[in-house]
Design an enzyme around this catalytic site. Structure first.
Site, PDB file in Angstrom:
ATOM      1  N   ASP A 299       0.894  -1.143   0.060  1.00  0.00           N
ATOM      2  CA  ASP A 299      -0.141  -0.065  -0.142  1.00  0.00           C
ATOM      3  C   ASP A 299       0.784   1.314  -0.044  1.00  0.00           C
ATOM      4  O   ASP A 299       1.459   1.604   1.042  1.00  0.00           O
ATOM      5  CB  ASP A 299      -1.062  -0.175   1.084  1.00  0.00           C
ATOM      6  CG  ASP A 299      -1.814   1.211   1.108  1.00  0.00           C
ATOM      7  OD1 ASP A 299      -1.732   2.092   0.536  1.00  0.00           O
ATOM      8  OD2 ASP A 299      -2.804   1.190   2.050  1.00  0.00           O
TER       9      ASP A 299
ATOM     10  N   CYS B 262      25.144   6.584   9.424  1.00  0.00           N
ATOM     11  CA  CYS B 262      25.031   7.790   9.007  1.00  0.00           C
ATOM     12  C   CYS B 262      25.444   9.177   9.546  1.00  0.00           C
ATOM     13  O   CYS B 262      25.148  10.297   8.830  1.00  0.00           O
ATOM     14  CB  CYS B 262      23.156   8.020   9.185  1.00  0.00           C
ATOM     15  SG  CYS B 262      22.297   6.820   8.276  1.00  0.00           S
TER      16      CYS B 262
ATOM     17  N   HIS C  84      19.160  14.697  11.503  1.00  0.00           N
ATOM     18  CA  HIS C  84      19.310  13.500  10.446  1.00  0.00           C
ATOM     19  C   HIS C  84      17.994  13.059  10.127  1.00  0.00           C
ATOM     20  O   HIS C  84      16.919  13.297  10.659  1.00  0.00           O
ATOM     21  CB  HIS C  84      19.942  12.434  11.099  1.00  0.00           C
ATOM     22  CG  HIS C  84      19.944  10.990  10.408  1.00  0.00           C
ATOM     23  ND1 HIS C  84      20.562  11.204   9.212  1.00  0.00           N
ATOM     24  CD2 HIS C  84      19.575   9.958  10.490  1.00  0.00           C
ATOM     25  CE1 HIS C  84      20.308   9.824   8.479  1.00  0.00           C
ATOM     26  NE2 HIS C  84      19.776   9.231   9.479  1.00  0.00           N
TER      27      HIS C  84
ATOM     28  N   GLU D  19      28.974   5.265   4.360  1.00  0.00           N
ATOM     29  CA  GLU D  19      28.864   3.739   4.554  1.00  0.00           C
ATOM     30  C   GLU D  19      28.665   2.881   3.286  1.00  0.00           C
ATOM     31  O   GLU D  19      28.597   1.902   3.446  1.00  0.00           O
ATOM     32  CB  GLU D  19      27.624   3.550   5.522  1.00  0.00           C
ATOM     33  CG  GLU D  19      26.501   3.881   4.944  1.00  0.00           C
ATOM     34  CD  GLU D  19      25.354   3.259   6.222  1.00  0.00           C
ATOM     35  OE1 GLU D  19      24.991   2.068   5.903  1.00  0.00           O
ATOM     36  OE2 GLU D  19      25.186   3.965   7.036  1.00  0.00           O
TER      37      GLU D  19
END
Length: 353
Positions: free
Chosen positions: A30, A114, A238, A82
């Site tokens: 969905d 991150c 972030h 990364e």
């Protein structure tokens, strides 16, 4: 006391995009549920000839254009990611060579999920502050991956942000006022050697990981500076999805108008090491002299780096010297179907012969 800060900045975002509907269609999911749950409509996708290094080069060349400095004066080049293209061979040496900063240049690649980009920014800033070098370049860049059908596939995106740090007051476009870090051993997200895709701890990635560390770094930063959220014009966090940075911003006391300029995730996706740094570039594109900017990154494993920046008069002089981040995000788009997307991202893996 030595005044340090950003003398030039730049960004890069691939032109390719894929909509949430296109991914959901293939997996019988969905799309509206994902879009509502993640506050995300589409994401960037790198072309086959784009990777962390190529995006770092483009973003850094734009930073050089704004800085107006000789690449030979850059004493360090650090790339946080990364998704470095090589397991053994640095991204930084290729970047430094492409910019003309070699051979007398300290180079290293950084990793911390991150927050590798802000990790590079912190180290670069402190080397300049110590007087070890005239300028240092820090880049946050990723071509992040999510397993086919996983929730991460709707958000894992690509982009890069580059910052040249210096200590000559008349060259600064944003002064670094204060920093703060908050770290614990929290295994919320990981990828072992030889694994193609990362694994994540589901809901565990929220409260014990993202919110605990971003709030910890943010509150510590406010305490160290003695400033209140109302003292800032902008705040950047972030952006693993659309909801988290808005929620954590409100928890710290920031208003919607302070968060919106650096909030790119709805049309960009999560660029991992490039996430909060790209948000900062968008803010620097719009900031006026004297504006304070609050910034907190997050990296799984887990930790956050916090920064307070203050825009200078020189910022207005350099904003138009390179393409702005919102223009990269909104004006240059090419939509892909799912088949082209998985081909570009190397998700089609041939059987063994």
């Amino acid at each position: 006391m030595c005044t340090i800060g950003i003398v030039g900045y730049g960004a890069d975002i691939p032109v390719n995009r894929i909509k949430a509907e296109e991914i959901a269609k293939v997996w019988g999911a969905d799309a509206e549920n994902y879009k509502k749950g993640l506050l995300l409509e589409e994401k960037s996708v790198p072309s086959p000839d784009q990777d962390t290094i190529t995006m770092s080069v483009t973003a850094s060349r734009r930073a050089l254009r704004r800085a107006g400095v000789d690449p030979k004066d850059i004493g360090a080049v650090y790339v946080g990611s990364e998704s470095h293209p090589y397991a053994v061979k640095p991204s930084g040496t290729v970047l430094a060579e492409a910019l003309g900063a070699v051979p007398e240049c300290h180079t290293a690649d950084y990793e911390f999920a991150c927050k590798a980009g802000t990790e590079a920014m912190f180290v670069a800033s402190q080397l300049v502050k110590a007087g070890s070098m005239k300028y240092a370049l820090a880049v946050g860049a990723d071509t992040s991956q999510g397993a086919p059908g996983d929730a991460l596939e709707y958000s894992a995106a690509a982009g890069a942000a580059a910052f040249i740090l210096g200590a000559r007051k008349e060259e600064l476009v944003a002064e670094l006022v204060e920093t703060n870090a908050f770290m614990t051993d929290t295994p919320d997200f990981w990828r072992r050697e030889h694994m193609h895709y990362p694994k994540h701890g589901g809901r565990f990635t929220g409260e014990p990981a993202y919110f605990k560390h971003v709030l910890g770094a943010g509150k510590g930063l406010l305490n160290k500076t003695g400033l209140k959220p109302s003292d800032f014009r902008y705040a950047v966090f972030h952006q693993p999805n659309g909801k988290f940075p808005l929620r954590v911003g409100h928890m710290l006391g920031f208003e919607e108008e302070q968060l919106s300029t650096g909030w790119l995730v709805d049309k960009l996706g999560n660029t991992y090491s490039g996430s909060s740094p790209l948000g900062l570039t968008a803010v620097l594109d719009a900031a006026k002299p004297g504006d304070r900017i609050f910034m907190v990154s997050f990296g799984s494993g887990a930790g956050s780096d916090g920064f307070v920046w203050k825009a200078t008069r020189r910022l207005a002089e350099v904003q138009g010297l390179a393409v702005k981040t919102r223009a990269l995000l909104d004006d240059r788009k090419r939509y892909l179907d799912y088949g082209t997307y998985v081909k570009f991202r190397g998700k089609i893996r041939m059987g063994e012969r």
